[in-house]
Design a protein around this motif. Sequence first.
Motif, mmCIF file in Angstrom:
data_model
loop_
_atom_site.group_PDB
_atom_site.id
_atom_site.type_symbol
_atom_site.label_atom_id
_atom_site.label_comp_id
_atom_site.label_asym_id
_atom_site.label_seq_id
_atom_site.Cartn_x
_atom_site.Cartn_y
_atom_site.Cartn_z
ATOM 1 N N VAL A 1 -4.289 7.649 -9.681
ATOM 2 C CA VAL A 1 -3.759 6.301 -9.860
ATOM 3 C C VAL A 1 -4.204 5.463 -8.668
ATOM 4 C CG1 VAL A 1 -1.679 4.910 -10.201
ATOM 5 C CG2 VAL A 1 -1.741 7.291 -11.002
ATOM 6 N N PHE A 2 -4.863 4.382 -8.959
ATOM 7 C CA PHE A 2 -5.355 3.486 -7.914
ATOM 8 C C PHE A 2 -4.337 2.385 -7.707
ATOM 9 C CE2 PHE A 2 -8.772 5.535 -10.109
ATOM 10 C CZ PHE A 2 -9.565 6.010 -9.076
ATOM 11 N N PHE B 1 -6.455 0.071 -0.252
ATOM 12 C CA PHE B 1 -6.104 0.756 -1.489
ATOM 13 C C PHE B 1 -5.738 2.208 -1.209
ATOM 14 C CE2 PHE B 1 -8.823 -2.703 -2.769
ATOM 15 C CZ PHE B 1 -8.151 -3.217 -3.859
ATOM 16 N N GLY B 2 -5.001 2.778 -2.138
ATOM 17 C CA GLY B 2 -4.682 4.184 -2.073
ATOM 18 C C GLY B 2 -4.969 4.836 -3.412
ATOM 19 N N ILE B 3 -5.123 6.130 -3.388
ATOM 20 C CA ILE B 3 -5.275 6.908 -4.611
ATOM 21 C C ILE B 3 -4.215 7.993 -4.581
ATOM 22 C CG2 ILE B 3 -6.740 8.424 -5.993
ATOM 23 C CD1 ILE B 3 -9.160 7.076 -4.719
ATOM 24 N N ILE B 4 -3.357 7.975 -5.586
ATOM 25 C CA ILE B 4 -2.371 9.036 -5.752
ATOM 26 C C ILE B 4 -2.944 10.008 -6.760
ATOM 27 C CG2 ILE B 4 -0.030 9.629 -6.433
ATOM 28 C CD1 ILE B 4 0.650 6.681 -6.220
ATOM 29 N N ILE C 1 2.018 5.495 -19.858
ATOM 30 C CA ILE C 1 3.109 4.743 -19.210
ATOM 31 C C ILE C 1 2.573 3.970 -18.002
ATOM 32 C CG2 ILE C 1 5.198 5.063 -17.799
ATOM 33 C CD1 ILE C 1 5.884 7.378 -19.800
ATOM 34 N N LEU C 2 1.778 4.637 -17.189
ATOM 35 C CA LEU C 2 1.268 3.984 -15.977
ATOM 36 C C LEU C 2 0.276 2.872 -16.316
ATOM 37 C CD1 LEU C 2 0.933 7.138 -13.705
ATOM 38 C CD2 LEU C 2 2.657 5.305 -13.544
ATOM 39 N N GLU C 3 -0.544 3.088 -17.330
ATOM 40 C CA GLU C 3 -1.483 2.032 -17.729
ATOM 41 C C GLU C 3 -0.726 0.831 -18.300
ATOM 42 O OE1 GLU C 3 -5.531 4.605 -18.601
ATOM 43 O OE2 GLU C 3 -4.142 4.257 -20.271
ATOM 44 N N GLY D 1 0.447 -1.416 -15.753
ATOM 45 C CA GLY D 1 -0.573 -2.192 -15.053
ATOM 46 C C GLY D 1 -1.414 -1.427 -14.049
ATOM 47 N N PHE D 2 -1.250 -0.111 -13.984
ATOM 48 C CA PHE D 2 -2.022 0.678 -13.033
ATOM 49 C C PHE D 2 -3.330 1.144 -13.663
ATOM 50 C CE2 PHE D 2 2.376 1.245 -11.611
ATOM 51 C CZ PHE D 2 2.239 0.886 -10.280
ATOM 52 N N THR D 3 -4.334 1.310 -12.828
ATOM 53 C CA THR D 3 -5.591 1.903 -13.260
ATOM 54 C C THR D 3 -5.468 3.405 -13.052
ATOM 55 O OG1 THR D 3 -6.824 -0.063 -12.639
ATOM 56 C CG2 THR D 3 -8.076 1.993 -12.851
ATOM 57 N N VAL D 4 -5.681 4.167 -14.119
ATOM 58 C CA VAL D 4 -5.440 5.608 -14.092
ATOM 59 C C VAL D 4 -6.662 6.330 -14.660
ATOM 60 C CG1 VAL D 4 -3.925 7.483 -14.846
ATOM 61 C CG2 VAL D 4 -2.987 5.181 -14.523
ATOM 62 N N LYS D 5 -7.054 7.406 -14.007
ATOM 63 C CA LYS D 5 -8.167 8.226 -14.474
ATOM 64 C C LYS D 5 -7.702 9.676 -14.572
ATOM 65 C CE LYS D 5 -12.755 9.792 -13.148
ATOM 66 N NZ LYS D 5 -13.707 9.889 -12.057
#
Length: 147
Positions: free
Chosen positions: A9-10, A43-46, A59-61, A64-68
């Motif tokens: 998650v960015f 920025f951080g990456i979790i 849910i995270l997308e 509004g989060f960018t998720v890969k």
Amino acid sequence: MNNIRQLSVFLENRPGHLGQVCRALAGAGINIVTMTLADTTEFGIIRLIIREWREAKDILERAGFTVKATDVLAIEVADEPGGLEAVLRTAAGAGLSVEYMYAFARGTGNKAMIVICFDDPAAAAAALRTAGAGVISAEEFYSEKQK
């Protein structure tokens, strides 16, 4: 291969942003099995491992989060000097590169657990299993974390 999916998650480096991720997941009753946080100045990456990764990603997308989603391996190693080195030597011998890794506690006595993202997860799993390394399937991973 029984993959373990990890969500990356960015997010911006600002107060409360990490808490928003945790609240969104908690609100849906989703438990985080393990996580790590890397940051830069802005920025951080979790990186999260969650059993219900598809639902968590949605849910995270929606929040509004960018998720890969990425395949990673969970590998059980001897909790002693050289335990991790043996795994890394096998991977290097198979021509595999480690992109990143992190460790976490696991209640099995003399074993430690590491999560590694290889450039080729399927090849890494095959090479490590052939070498006798303790590659943990997703089913084993999640059942162990619930003990």
